[in-house]
Write a protein that holds these residues in place. Structure first.
Motif, PDB file in Angstrom:
ATOM      1  N   LEU A 272       2.306   2.492 -14.523  1.00 32.86           N
ATOM      2  CA  LEU A 272       1.909   1.330 -13.747  1.00 32.86           C
ATOM      3  C   LEU A 272       3.123   0.488 -13.394  1.00 32.86           C
ATOM      4  N   MET A 273       3.145   0.025 -12.155  1.00 29.10           N
ATOM      5  CA  MET A 273       4.268  -0.757 -11.628  1.00 29.10           C
ATOM      6  C   MET A 273       3.839  -2.220 -11.550  1.00 29.10           C
ATOM      7  N   LYS A 341       1.494   4.517 -10.066  1.00 23.65           N
ATOM      8  CA  LYS A 341       2.094   5.533  -9.203  1.00 23.65           C
ATOM      9  C   LYS A 341       1.063   6.643  -9.030  1.00 23.65           C
ATOM     10  N   PHE A 342       0.851   7.060  -7.796  1.00 18.77           N
ATOM     11  CA  PHE A 342      -0.114   8.142  -7.597  1.00 18.77           C
ATOM     12  C   PHE A 342       0.159   8.840  -6.281  1.00 18.77           C
ATOM     13  N   SER A 343      -0.325  10.045  -6.201  1.00 22.50           N
ATOM     14  CA  SER A 343      -0.316  10.792  -4.945  1.00 22.50           C
ATOM     15  C   SER A 343      -1.635  11.518  -4.839  1.00 22.50           C
ATOM     16  N   SER A 344      -2.070  11.750  -3.619  1.00 24.18           N
ATOM     17  CA  SER A 344      -3.380  12.345  -3.424  1.00 24.18           C
ATOM     18  C   SER A 344      -3.439  13.070  -2.097  1.00 24.18           C
ATOM     19  N   GLU A 345      -4.145  14.185  -2.077  1.00 25.00           N
ATOM     20  CA  GLU A 345      -4.437  14.915  -0.843  1.00 25.00           C
ATOM     21  C   GLU A 345      -5.952  14.981  -0.691  1.00 25.00           C
ATOM     22  N   TYR A 346      -6.407  14.922   0.546  1.00 24.41           N
ATOM     23  CA  TYR A 346      -7.855  14.905   0.769  1.00 24.41           C
ATOM     24  C   TYR A 346      -8.174  15.645   2.058  1.00 24.41           C
ATOM     25  N   LYS A 421      -3.637 -15.238 -12.201  1.00 21.16           N
ATOM     26  CA  LYS A 421      -4.667 -14.206 -12.223  1.00 21.16           C
ATOM     27  C   LYS A 421      -4.023 -12.853 -12.519  1.00 21.16           C
ATOM     28  N   ASP A 422      -4.713 -12.036 -13.289  1.00 15.40           N
ATOM     29  CA  ASP A 422      -4.265 -10.677 -13.576  1.00 15.40           C
ATOM     30  C   ASP A 422      -5.148  -9.700 -12.808  1.00 15.40           C
ATOM     31  N   VAL A 423      -4.525  -8.798 -12.066  1.00 14.52           N
ATOM     32  CA  VAL A 423      -5.256  -7.704 -11.404  1.00 14.52           C
ATOM     33  C   VAL A 423      -4.500  -6.427 -11.731  1.00 14.52           C
ATOM     34  N   ILE A 424      -4.940  -5.749 -12.755  1.00 13.27           N
ATOM     35  CA  ILE A 424      -4.273  -4.549 -13.243  1.00 13.27           C
ATOM     36  C   ILE A 424      -5.107  -3.341 -12.841  1.00 13.27           C
ATOM     37  N   LEU A 425      -4.553  -2.509 -11.998  1.00 11.90           N
ATOM     38  CA  LEU A 425      -5.291  -1.340 -11.489  1.00 11.90           C
ATOM     39  C   LEU A 425      -5.198  -0.193 -12.494  1.00 11.90           C
ATOM     40  N   ASP A 426      -5.835  -0.395 -13.649  1.00 13.91           N
ATOM     41  CA  ASP A 426      -5.836   0.633 -14.695  1.00 13.91           C
ATOM     42  C   ASP A 426      -7.186   1.327 -14.788  1.00 13.91           C
ATOM     43  N   ARG A 427      -7.978   1.174 -13.735  1.00 10.87           N
ATOM     44  CA  ARG A 427      -9.250   1.880 -13.583  1.00 10.87           C
ATOM     45  C   ARG A 427      -9.504   2.045 -12.082  1.00 10.87           C
ATOM     46  N   PRO A 428     -10.522   2.800 -11.676  1.00  6.07           N
ATOM     47  CA  PRO A 428     -10.706   3.116 -10.251  1.00  6.07           C
ATOM     48  C   PRO A 428     -10.718   1.877  -9.353  1.00  6.07           C
TER      49      PRO A 428
END
Length: 452
Positions: A272-273, A341-346, A421-428
């Motif tokens: 996480l960044m 950090k993420f990468s995705s193909e769809y 405010k905390d917004v941590i994208l540690d779930r969908p």
């Protein structure tokens, strides 16, 4: 470009005889030019059997180019106050139809609308009415074309935030039963900068199409088609490539190993960044933030509230709600945010989705009316395939994203004290890549997993 109005572009209404440039004449002009120049294939990296029939060569539409139109074709302004969110409504509606719980999804509504609106320019009757309603809430194909043309020109393209948009139309040249309306090709060439290719639709054509898409998406979509459809006579293709650097890139100390919890409770290891962001988003269903890229683009993150499923959140979105969240973001709040950090193909086949959104006749081999594209002896033209592919990579430096959409036309044998405010994208979470001028999502997606 404002939400309240779009610019309408129209082609001359002169006689067909005065305006017609037949496919045969295009080929004759091209071949004469190729022989004079001593060029084989007469196209960038094309096989000898594929000919570029674009009038004036590989004419491309850019934000700085000006459309060469007569006084009869001056741009007209058309009010769309009754439907100011057509673009976002289509984007959200499509996301709702393609989303499946537990899967990463990303679409480019811009790419899809460009390819389908080019196709729509050849639709008539009920087929046209259904496309206009499904794609744009009833806006005419001419209004949609004008909006997209204007929007494409407005998109920033710079060293720090590259945005490449390209369109092409591929026509089968070995079918004597097929008669293409050159007005249709000319309209899409003028409005969308579409390159026109004539090809035999063999293995070489397959390679040429895939090479074209790979080149236009900077190799993010390296293979668009697996095969050429047996009865396919035309492909209308859009390609988008986006590569932008963060306004403030992440340093090593801001990247932490952390757990990411999927909706089913599965735990993944993620990087996480962390950073403080300037704009905070909140309503009764989600919190979020906006992180800026350099030069007129931004990343929007929306984290559904605890206890709300992603399916419930996505189903509750509307185009107006999405725009409202972005435009009403608060700057009086200090946001401690983290992006994985993420990468995705769809990949999605939209001919299985769009009928459920109201666009049915276009896929019906008997009811489809694409006589504006052309005709086929003892048969009919219909859409057999709408293939959409996307790719995204988010890391410390910025974001790379690509999208391509291929439409196959087939013939039938018939100021206050700051809060923190905390917004941590540690779930969908839901995310969008938007342009900061109009807040339109160029890319829109859901990240359910960050596992590589």
């Amino acid at each position: 470009m404002r939400r309240q109005s779009i610019r309408q572009m129209r082609v001359p209404n002169g006689s067909h005889a005065e305006r017609e440039v037949s496919m045969k004449r295009r080929i004759a002009i091209l071949m004469a030019g190729c022989m004079l120049l001593g060029i084989t294939g007469c196209g960038n990296q094309l096989s000898p059997s594929t000919k570029n029939l674009t009038i004036g060569g590989e004419k491309k539409q850019t934000k700085d180019s000006e459309t060469d139109l007569s006084e009869e074709t001056e741009k007209q302004t058309k009010s769309v106050e009754e439907n100011p969110y057509y673009y976002e409504n289509f984007a959200v509606n499509l996301l709702q139809h393609v989303y499946k719980t537990g899967e990463n999804v990303m679409i480019s509504p811009f790419s899809i609308l460009e390819a389908l609106t080019m196709t729509e320019n050849g639709a008539k009757g009920d087929t046209l009415t259904q496309m206009e309603q499904t794609l744009a809430g009833g806006l005419s194909a001419a209004e949609q074309s004008a909006f997209l043309t204007s929007y494409q020109k407005s998109l920033s393209d710079s060293e720090n935030a590259r945005m490449n948009v390209a369109n092409s139309i591929w026509v089968k040249n070995t079918d004597d039963r097929l008669h293409i309306n050159d007005d249709f090709l000319q309209l899409n060439e003028e409005q969308f900068g579409a390159e026109i290719f004539s090809a035999p639709f063999d293995e070489n054509t397959l390679s040429d199409i895939n090479r074209w898409v790979s080149d236009k998406t900077e190799n993010m979509i390296p293979k668009m088609l697996e095969k050429i459809g047996d009865d396919a006579v035309m492909y209308l293709i859009n390609a988008v490539a986006f590569d932008a650097k963060w306004r403030e890139e992440y340093e090593d100390y801001q990247v932490r190993n952390q757990e990411f919890t999927r909706e089913d409770g599965t735990v993944e290891q993620a990087k996480l960044m962390y950073a403080e962001e300037p704009l905070y988003i909140e309503d009764e269903d989600a919190t979020g933030f906006i992180k800026y890229y350099k030069d007129n683009y931004a990343f929007v993150a929306l984290l559904p509230r605890e206890g709300m499923s992603m399916q419930e959140y996505v189903n509750g979105l509307t185009g107006e709600k999405l725009v409202g969240l972005i435009e009403n973001a608060r700057s009086d709040v200090e946001v401690h945010a983290a992006i994985p950090k993420f990468s995705s193909e769809y990949t999605v086949e939209l001919s299985e989705v769009l009928p459920g959104m109201g666009m049915t006749d276009a896929f019906d081999r008997d009811r489809a009316d694409f006589t504006g594209i052309g005709t086929v002896d003892d048969g009919n033209l219909y859409i057999s395939l709408i293939l959409h592919k996307t790719y995204i990579q988010v890391d410390e430096l910025g974001t790379k994203a690509g999208a391509a959409t291929a439409v196959a036309v087939t013939e039938t044998a018939a100021l206050v004290e700051e809060e923190i405010k905390d917004v941590i994208l540690d779930r969908p979470f839901v995310y969008a890549v938007i342009d900061t001028t109009d807040s339109h999502p160029v890319f829109l997606g859901v990240t359910e997993s960050v596992a590589r």
